[in-house]
Write a protein that holds these residues in place. Sequence first.
Motif, PDB file in Angstrom:
ATOM      1  N   GLY A 207       0.867  -1.184   0.000  1.00  0.00           N
ATOM      2  CA  GLY A 207       0.000   0.000   0.000  1.00  0.00           C
ATOM      3  C   GLY A 207       0.896   1.224   0.000  1.00  0.00           C
ATOM      4  N   ASN A 208       0.514   2.271   0.741  1.00  0.00           N
ATOM      5  CA  ASN A 208       1.457   3.371   0.929  1.00  0.00           C
ATOM      6  C   ASN A 208       2.626   2.876   1.770  1.00  0.00           C
ATOM      7  OD1 ASN A 208       0.378   5.596  -0.488  1.00  0.00           O
ATOM      8  ND2 ASN A 208      -1.300   5.629   0.991  1.00  0.00           N
ATOM      9  N   ASP A 279       2.485   8.112  -5.263  1.00  0.00           N
ATOM     10  CA  ASP A 279       1.327   7.274  -5.569  1.00  0.00           C
ATOM     11  C   ASP A 279       1.679   6.382  -6.764  1.00  0.00           C
ATOM     12  OD1 ASP A 279      -1.231   6.542  -6.899  1.00  0.00           O
ATOM     13  OD2 ASP A 279      -2.077   7.748  -5.289  1.00  0.00           O
ATOM     14  N   MET A 280       1.591   5.068  -6.567  1.00  0.00           N
ATOM     15  CA  MET A 280       2.050   4.148  -7.612  1.00  0.00           C
ATOM     16  C   MET A 280       1.334   4.363  -8.946  1.00  0.00           C
ATOM     17  SD  MET A 280       4.170   1.950  -8.553  1.00  0.00           S
ATOM     18  CE  MET A 280       5.033   0.908  -7.386  1.00  0.00           C
ATOM     19  N   ARG A 281       0.055   4.794  -8.893  1.00  0.00           N
ATOM     20  CA  ARG A 281      -0.646   5.061 -10.162  1.00  0.00           C
ATOM     21  C   ARG A 281       0.068   6.164 -10.951  1.00  0.00           C
ATOM     22  NH1 ARG A 281      -6.162   5.113  -6.940  1.00  0.00           N
ATOM     23  NH2 ARG A 281      -4.678   6.110  -5.574  1.00  0.00           N
ATOM     24  N   ALA A 326      -3.478  -5.007  -0.434  1.00  0.00           N
ATOM     25  CA  ALA A 326      -3.418  -3.538  -0.267  1.00  0.00           C
ATOM     26  C   ALA A 326      -3.413  -2.853  -1.637  1.00  0.00           C
ATOM     27  CB  ALA A 326      -2.251  -3.111   0.599  1.00  0.00           C
ATOM     28  N   GLY A 327      -3.483  -1.521  -1.625  1.00  0.00           N
ATOM     29  CA  GLY A 327      -3.718  -0.731  -2.838  1.00  0.00           C
ATOM     30  C   GLY A 327      -2.980  -1.202  -4.087  1.00  0.00           C
ATOM     31  N   ILE A 328      -1.667  -1.331  -3.997  1.00  0.00           N
ATOM     32  CA  ILE A 328      -0.882  -1.743  -5.164  1.00  0.00           C
ATOM     33  C   ILE A 328      -1.058  -3.244  -5.413  1.00  0.00           C
ATOM     34  CG2 ILE A 328       1.458  -1.881  -6.128  1.00  0.00           C
ATOM     35  CD1 ILE A 328       2.206   0.502  -4.239  1.00  0.00           C
ATOM     36  N   ASN A 331      -4.565  -4.013  -6.845  1.00  0.00           N
ATOM     37  CA  ASN A 331      -5.022  -3.355  -8.078  1.00  0.00           C
ATOM     38  C   ASN A 331      -4.058  -3.359  -9.249  1.00  0.00           C
ATOM     39  OD1 ASN A 331      -7.594  -2.324  -7.058  1.00  0.00           O
ATOM     40  ND2 ASN A 331      -6.291  -1.181  -5.658  1.00  0.00           N
ATOM     41  N   SER A 332      -2.773  -3.613  -9.001  1.00  0.00           N
ATOM     42  CA  SER A 332      -1.843  -3.485 -10.120  1.00  0.00           C
ATOM     43  C   SER A 332      -1.362  -4.843 -10.646  1.00  0.00           C
ATOM     44  CB  SER A 332      -0.640  -2.630  -9.720  1.00  0.00           C
ATOM     45  OG  SER A 332       0.216  -2.515 -10.834  1.00  0.00           O
TER      46      SER A 332
HETATM   47  P1  ADP Z   1      -2.719   2.708   2.734  1.00  0.00           P
HETATM   48  O1  ADP Z   1      -1.402   2.021   3.058  1.00  0.00           O
HETATM   49  O2  ADP Z   1      -2.693   4.178   2.984  1.00  0.00           O
HETATM   50  O3  ADP Z   1      -3.936   1.982   3.274  1.00  0.00           O
HETATM   51  P2  ADP Z   1      -3.554   1.684   0.168  1.00  0.00           P
HETATM   52  O4  ADP Z   1      -3.554   0.263   0.589  1.00  0.00           O
HETATM   53  O5  ADP Z   1      -4.845   2.315  -0.202  1.00  0.00           O
HETATM   54  O6  ADP Z   1      -2.787   2.624   1.156  1.00  0.00           O
HETATM   55  O7  ADP Z   1      -2.572   1.787  -1.105  1.00  0.00           O
HETATM   56  C1  ADP Z   1      -2.282   2.984  -1.700  1.00  0.00           C
HETATM   57  C2  ADP Z   1      -1.381   2.703  -2.891  1.00  0.00           C
HETATM   58  O8  ADP Z   1      -2.079   1.855  -3.815  1.00  0.00           O
HETATM   59  C3  ADP Z   1      -1.012   3.956  -3.667  1.00  0.00           C
HETATM   60  O9  ADP Z   1       0.367   3.910  -4.020  1.00  0.00           O
HETATM   61  C4  ADP Z   1      -1.861   3.837  -4.908  1.00  0.00           C
HETATM   62  O10 ADP Z   1      -1.267   4.445  -6.001  1.00  0.00           O
HETATM   63  C5  ADP Z   1      -1.859   2.344  -5.099  1.00  0.00           C
HETATM   64  N1  ADP Z   1      -2.897   1.928  -6.065  1.00  0.00           N
HETATM   65  C6  ADP Z   1      -4.241   1.993  -5.939  1.00  0.00           C
HETATM   66  N2  ADP Z   1      -4.828   1.571  -7.087  1.00  0.00           N
HETATM   67  C7  ADP Z   1      -3.831   1.263  -7.960  1.00  0.00           C
HETATM   68  C8  ADP Z   1      -3.774   0.774  -9.294  1.00  0.00           C
HETATM   69  N3  ADP Z   1      -4.869   0.526  -9.995  1.00  0.00           N
HETATM   70  N4  ADP Z   1      -2.552   0.577  -9.851  1.00  0.00           N
HETATM   71  C9  ADP Z   1      -1.430   0.829  -9.166  1.00  0.00           C
HETATM   72  N5  ADP Z   1      -1.415   1.274  -7.898  1.00  0.00           N
HETATM   73  C10 ADP Z   1      -2.588   1.486  -7.297  1.00  0.00           C
END
Ligand code: ADP
Length: 403
Positions: A207-208, A279-281, A326-328, A331-332
């Motif tokens: 994630g972050n 932000d990975m996006r 988590a986010g990355i 989703n990636s």
């Molecule tokens: P946190 O640790 O704050 O809970 P998240 O789990 O939401 O964070 O993850 C945030 C990260 O996920 C960010 O770097 C965001 O860019 C990345 N992210 C979310 N969606 C995508 C995607 N479709 N492709 C790449 N990275 C993504």
Amino acid sequence: MNILVVNSGSSSIKYQLFDMGGGERLLVKGMADRIGLEDSYIRSDSPSKGEDRRDMFLPDHHSALKAVFDTLQQGAAGAKDIHGVGHRVVHGGEAFSASVLIDAHVMEALRQNAELAPLHNPSNILGVEVCRALLPGVPNVAVFDTALHQTMPPRAYLYGLPLELYRNRGIRKYGFHGTSHIYVAQEAAQRLGRPLAELKVITCHLGNGCSITAFTGGRSIDTSMGFTPLEGLVMGTRSGDLDPAVALYLVKELGLSADEAEDLLNKESGLQGLCGARDMRDVIARAQQGDEAAQTAIEVFVYRIQKYIGAYTAALEGLDAVVFTAGIGENSAYIREKVLKPFVYLGLTVDGRRNEEGRTIFSRPDSSVYAMTIPTDEELVIARDTCEIITRHTHTASERPGG
Ligand code: ADP
């Protein structure tokens, strides 16, 4: 049983209210944000009522949680229906290897641990204190980011430092993101139809903040974050592993204060430091447009994960599944595929189409290691632990003579 999950940070309080009776239903979630600032606000989101945001001055945590409880009272699920509160507490030190019902002794131990996590624990404790004051008689449970990793053996948690620093000052690897790692490891085992205790699993929370954990026998035996969440993988703004002499060099040769060096390593490094985007996006978008720094940042990010997967496969003496969350991680497909590419040597092969579709299992049927994507749910783990501890405590109390 309605359980409120509270994640109390320095300037925000996130909450989720679950109905845990007969199912696990999220009733409402939201946050109080920018506490102490003039533009503070409170936001809630429920499946029945949708989103609601109100600007109001929240000078401190007490007023913020009071506003949260007032909002809940006005909503479908009244605050009077809160049967327990589960608190996310970042650092449990060595005192806590599981979630606990909070009493005066636990409060004291939490305060002692605050030294180990000065950035997080004081705000977490404040959240507990305010809930105890505002909801008298409602039990509070502490759920720790570190507890899962208390099963690590000394060879994994000790640093190569004078042993006194561990014995007298508690300097060792603790690990974090425990609720996320255990949730996705258990979900993975369930999807594979096997007990987690029989599987060798590596979980990648990307994630972050990013960390990676090795499970065998149902336990965490190693994890990438350390004494603080700074160690390990390259993250959004944290450096991850580096020669500790770099930190000293920043202070001694470049003249940064200790606080400035800490900020540089935690808030200006990682992806942000390498290419100017955290932000990975954004990093991926820039890389695709030909930005070389962004391309290199992705290489560094991915290579570090690969090294940990390699190391943990050795530590586990084998591997059944790699799980992304988590986010990355969730989703990636691009990052997942890049990370797993070299592991063909382990017999791990990715089904590109299943990966793109975000399927739970995205390895090929003939792959010798499962590749999996599982959305994490740290709040649900906190709600489950809170519900279980309160239920157990109520039963024990009622079994006592006169109880
Ligand atoms: P946190 O640790 O704050 O809970 P998240 O789990 O939401 O964070 O993850 C945030 C990260 O996920 C960010 O770097 C965001 O860019 C990345 N992210 C979310 N969606 C995508 C995607 N479709 N492709 C790449 N990275 C993504």
